[in-house]
Design a protein around this motif. Structure first.
Motif, PDB file in Angstrom:
ATOM      1  N   ASP A 321      43.878  25.023  38.925  1.00  0.00           N
ATOM      2  CA  ASP A 321      43.922  26.339  39.556  1.00  0.00           C
ATOM      3  C   ASP A 321      44.694  27.332  38.701  1.00  0.00           C
ATOM      4  O   ASP A 321      44.261  28.470  38.492  1.00  0.00           O
ATOM      5  N   GLY A 322      45.865  26.906  38.246  1.00  0.00           N
ATOM      6  CA  GLY A 322      46.739  27.816  37.508  1.00  0.00           C
ATOM      7  C   GLY A 322      46.102  28.354  36.244  1.00  0.00           C
ATOM      8  O   GLY A 322      46.181  29.556  35.949  1.00  0.00           O
ATOM      9  N   VAL A 323      45.442  27.494  35.477  1.00  0.00           N
ATOM     10  CA  VAL A 323      44.866  27.956  34.214  1.00  0.00           C
ATOM     11  C   VAL A 323      43.561  28.724  34.444  1.00  0.00           C
ATOM     12  O   VAL A 323      43.253  29.666  33.706  1.00  0.00           O
ATOM     13  N   VAL A 324      42.786  28.348  35.474  1.00  0.00           N
ATOM     14  CA  VAL A 324      41.556  29.093  35.766  1.00  0.00           C
ATOM     15  C   VAL A 324      41.901  30.489  36.277  1.00  0.00           C
ATOM     16  O   VAL A 324      41.240  31.483  35.922  1.00  0.00           O
ATOM     17  N   LEU A 325      42.930  30.591  37.101  1.00  0.00           N
ATOM     18  CA  LEU A 325      43.368  31.913  37.562  1.00  0.00           C
ATOM     19  C   LEU A 325      43.726  32.808  36.381  1.00  0.00           C
ATOM     20  O   LEU A 325      43.275  33.958  36.296  1.00  0.00           O
ATOM     21  N   ALA A 326      44.533  32.310  35.461  1.00  0.00           N
ATOM     22  CA  ALA A 326      44.920  33.107  34.297  1.00  0.00           C
ATOM     23  C   ALA A 326      43.709  33.437  33.427  1.00  0.00           C
ATOM     24  O   ALA A 326      43.644  34.526  32.844  1.00  0.00           O
ATOM     25  N   HIS A 327      42.762  32.530  33.332  1.00  0.00           N
ATOM     26  CA  HIS A 327      41.546  32.791  32.557  1.00  0.00           C
ATOM     27  C   HIS A 327      40.820  34.024  33.083  1.00  0.00           C
ATOM     28  O   HIS A 327      40.312  34.841  32.301  1.00  0.00           O
ATOM     29  N   HIS A 328      40.759  34.171  34.395  1.00  0.00           N
ATOM     30  CA  HIS A 328      40.048  35.300  34.990  1.00  0.00           C
ATOM     31  C   HIS A 328      40.900  36.568  35.081  1.00  0.00           C
ATOM     32  O   HIS A 328      40.369  37.617  35.474  1.00  0.00           O
ATOM     33  N   LEU A 329      42.182  36.464  34.751  1.00  0.00           N
ATOM     34  CA  LEU A 329      43.064  37.634  34.826  1.00  0.00           C
ATOM     35  C   LEU A 329      43.791  37.826  33.499  1.00  0.00           C
ATOM     36  O   LEU A 329      45.013  37.644  33.405  1.00  0.00           O
ATOM     37  N   PRO A 330      43.077  38.205  32.452  1.00  0.00           N
ATOM     38  CA  PRO A 330      43.769  38.462  31.187  1.00  0.00           C
ATOM     39  C   PRO A 330      44.745  39.622  31.285  1.00  0.00           C
ATOM     40  O   PRO A 330      45.689  39.714  30.517  1.00  0.00           O
ATOM     41  N   ASP A 331      44.533  40.525  32.248  1.00  0.00           N
ATOM     42  CA  ASP A 331      45.471  41.609  32.558  1.00  0.00           C
ATOM     43  C   ASP A 331      45.152  42.055  33.975  1.00  0.00           C
ATOM     44  O   ASP A 331      44.396  41.401  34.693  1.00  0.00           O
ATOM     45  N   ALA A 332      45.697  43.204  34.389  1.00  0.00           N
ATOM     46  CA  ALA A 332      45.505  43.659  35.769  1.00  0.00           C
ATOM     47  C   ALA A 332      44.248  44.496  35.947  1.00  0.00           C
ATOM     48  O   ALA A 332      43.918  44.864  37.076  1.00  0.00           O
ATOM     49  N   THR A 333      43.553  44.819  34.855  1.00  0.00           N
ATOM     50  CA  THR A 333      42.313  45.573  35.002  1.00  0.00           C
ATOM     51  C   THR A 333      41.229  44.624  35.519  1.00  0.00           C
ATOM     52  O   THR A 333      41.164  43.465  35.152  1.00  0.00           O
ATOM     53  N   GLY A 334      40.396  45.147  36.392  1.00  0.00           N
ATOM     54  CA  GLY A 334      39.358  44.291  36.969  1.00  0.00           C
ATOM     55  C   GLY A 334      39.930  43.188  37.825  1.00  0.00           C
ATOM     56  O   GLY A 334      39.358  42.090  37.897  1.00  0.00           O
ATOM     57  N   LEU A 335      41.058  43.465  38.498  1.00  0.00           N
ATOM     58  CA  LEU A 335      41.738  42.425  39.272  1.00  0.00           C
ATOM     59  C   LEU A 335      40.842  41.833  40.353  1.00  0.00           C
ATOM     60  O   LEU A 335      40.759  40.613  40.508  1.00  0.00           O
ATOM     61  N   GLN A 336      40.165  42.693  41.117  1.00  0.00           N
ATOM     62  CA  GLN A 336      39.354  42.186  42.220  1.00  0.00           C
ATOM     63  C   GLN A 336      38.204  41.318  41.726  1.00  0.00           C
ATOM     64  O   GLN A 336      37.910  40.278  42.312  1.00  0.00           O
ATOM     65  N   ALA A 337      37.567  41.743  40.634  1.00  0.00           N
ATOM     66  CA  ALA A 337      36.493  40.922  40.078  1.00  0.00           C
ATOM     67  C   ALA A 337      37.032  39.597  39.575  1.00  0.00           C
ATOM     68  O   ALA A 337      36.397  38.546  39.736  1.00  0.00           O
ATOM     69  N   GLY A 338      38.229  39.615  38.968  1.00  0.00           N
ATOM     70  CA  GLY A 338      38.825  38.380  38.473  1.00  0.00           C
ATOM     71  C   GLY A 338      39.180  37.417  39.584  1.00  0.00           C
ATOM     72  O   GLY A 338      38.937  36.203  39.476  1.00  0.00           O
ATOM     73  N   LEU A 339      39.729  37.955  40.677  1.00  0.00           N
ATOM     74  CA  LEU A 339      40.082  37.086  41.804  1.00  0.00           C
ATOM     75  C   LEU A 339      38.827  36.529  42.472  1.00  0.00           C
ATOM     76  O   LEU A 339      38.808  35.366  42.903  1.00  0.00           O
ATOM     77  N   ALA A 340      37.776  37.343  42.574  1.00  0.00           N
ATOM     78  CA  ALA A 340      36.525  36.850  43.151  1.00  0.00           C
ATOM     79  C   ALA A 340      35.931  35.743  42.283  1.00  0.00           C
ATOM     80  O   ALA A 340      35.408  34.742  42.798  1.00  0.00           O
TER      81      ALA A 340
END
Length: 422
Positions: A321-340
């Protein structure tokens, strides 16, 4: 002669503010997420209600999928070096008869790495050491979480020392997660699996050497595993009513339940410090959540998908979970798409493993003589060869992270080659 006009220079673009993440809980999943986000440039704060960063529990089995995830934060090789299982192992009856055999080399070849038993404290310490000084705040409970749903406003975590605004809040606060309740108040929450577990670590030299094993009896299970430093990690499970505790201590309870099982079970129990025998009822999130995120807040580990320990995947899935979350959130831009995208990646996989672990727990829970006889016969048949005994973990232990790791690419190719050949 007229001078040439000086080229116009563009003013430097304003520096993008460093995004902030608050992680609620300093367990293995929370620390993995914190380290991975820190590597991506996030300013990370980990809130831990306990007075120190301590690992709750005794040992943890890190399967190859866990090592591959830890490669992303630079810890995979350190963990592989702690592998203690060499040679044969498998599953037994309480009388000592082998139901299924496998060996360490077969497991490593099939899944691209060894099974490593480590003390939880070892992993927690090594993860925490990869965070900046002051990133982990102990004695700092998160008393409430505003997920930051409306109007793009920040998420807010309230603590006894004041409120913290964040671009992202990671709820890694365990099976009784207050963060989960804040996000999904209508979800029924964890249910009792019917099993209670015991865990203990005994000193090096306390028992003679043995082949690692898991032993299945009538409504009960015992596992004995060596650690790299010579200590022995043992775990047990049994069908009991929720909330029941032994009036004369849990060591005495283990002797009553398992003292006549094959060697080295009794010797391990006798070597245990009575004050270090841990007992916990097993609850799991058998009904999956609708998603693992809402607003600017996301869940991982037991807060998102608590499972029975029968496949040894709870900690491994939290690390994933931890590494996949970071993979989808390289920064705070596109946060909602990354969390989805994180929810879409993790929810189906973990739901499958929660249900598979529950199915195995039901097999452990069998107590009738005919049911146990059928179960054991099926296990003997499935365990005819080392490869057959490992098939349960196909598609689970051979998982690879969705990005290049810090480890050598050759190993990634080797693992994929093994998968292609099967």
């Amino acid at each position: 002669m007229a001078s040439s006009p000086k080229p116009r220079t563009q003013p430097p673009a304003p520096a993008r503010p460093q995004p902030r993440a608050v992680v609620v809980g300093s367990g293995i999943g929370g620390l993995t997420a914190a380290v991975a986000l820190h590597h991506n440039g996030w300013r990370v704060t980990v809130l831990e209600r306990a007075p120190s960063v301590e690992a709750v529990g005794a040992g943890i089995a890190l399967a190859p999928n866990g090592h591959h995830a830890l490669d992303v934060v630079g810890l995979g090789e350190e963990i592989r070096a702690l592998a203690a299982w060499q040679g044969d192992g498998g599953m037994r009856t309480p009388a000592g008869r082998w139901l299924a055999r496998t060996n360490s080399s077969a497991a490593a070849e099939r899944f691209g790495g060894p099974l490593v038993l480590v003390h939880r404290a070892t992993l927690v310490e090594r993860l925490a050491a990869r965070l900046p000084d002051g990133a982990v705040r102990t004695g700092s409970a998160a008393t409430s979480v505003d997920p930051g749903v409306a109007g793009g406003r920040p998420a807010v975590v309230t603590t006894p020392d004041g409120s913290i605004e964040a671009d992202l809040v990671v709820g890694a606060d365990g099976i009784n997660s207050a963060t989960r309740r804040a996000l999904f108040p209508d979800h029924p929450g964890p249910a009792y699996s019917g099993l209670t577990t015991w865990r203990v670590v005994v000193p090096a030299g306390a028992v003679p050497s043995f082949a690692p094993h898991e032993t299945w009896g009538r409504g009960a299970l015992w596992g004995s595993q060596p650690l790299k430093d010579g200590r022995v990690y043992a775990y047990a499970a049994a069908v009991t009513p929720a909330g029941e505790r032994a009036p004369d201590g849990e060591k005495a309870e283990l002797l009553r339940r398992f003292g006549d099982w094959h060697s080295p079970v009794r010797g391990i129990i006798e070597a245990a410090d009575p004050g270090q025998v841990l007992r916990h009822d097993v609850h799991h999130l058998i009904e999956p959540l609708p998603a693992f995120h809402r607003g600017r807040t996301v869940l991982l580990g037991d807060a998102a998908h608590a499972m029975c320990p029968t496949m040894g995947q709870g900690g491994n899935q939290a690390i994933e979970d931890g590494v996949v979350l970071a993979h989808h959130l390289p920064d705070a831009t596109g946060l909602q798409a990354g969390l989805a995208a994180y929810s879409a990646d993790r929810l189906p996989r973990t739901t499958h493993i929660v249900r598979k672990s529950a199915a195995i727990a039901r097999l452990v829970s069998l107590r009738s003589a005919p049911g146990v006889a059928v179960r054991d016969a099926a296990m003997r048949l499935a365990g005819f060869g080392p490869g057959l005994a490992l098939r349960t973990f196909d598609g689970i232990a051979d998982w690879l992270p969705p990005q290049r790791t810090y480890a050598a690419g050759a190993r990634d190719r080797q693992v994929r080659d093994h998968q292609a050949q099967r």
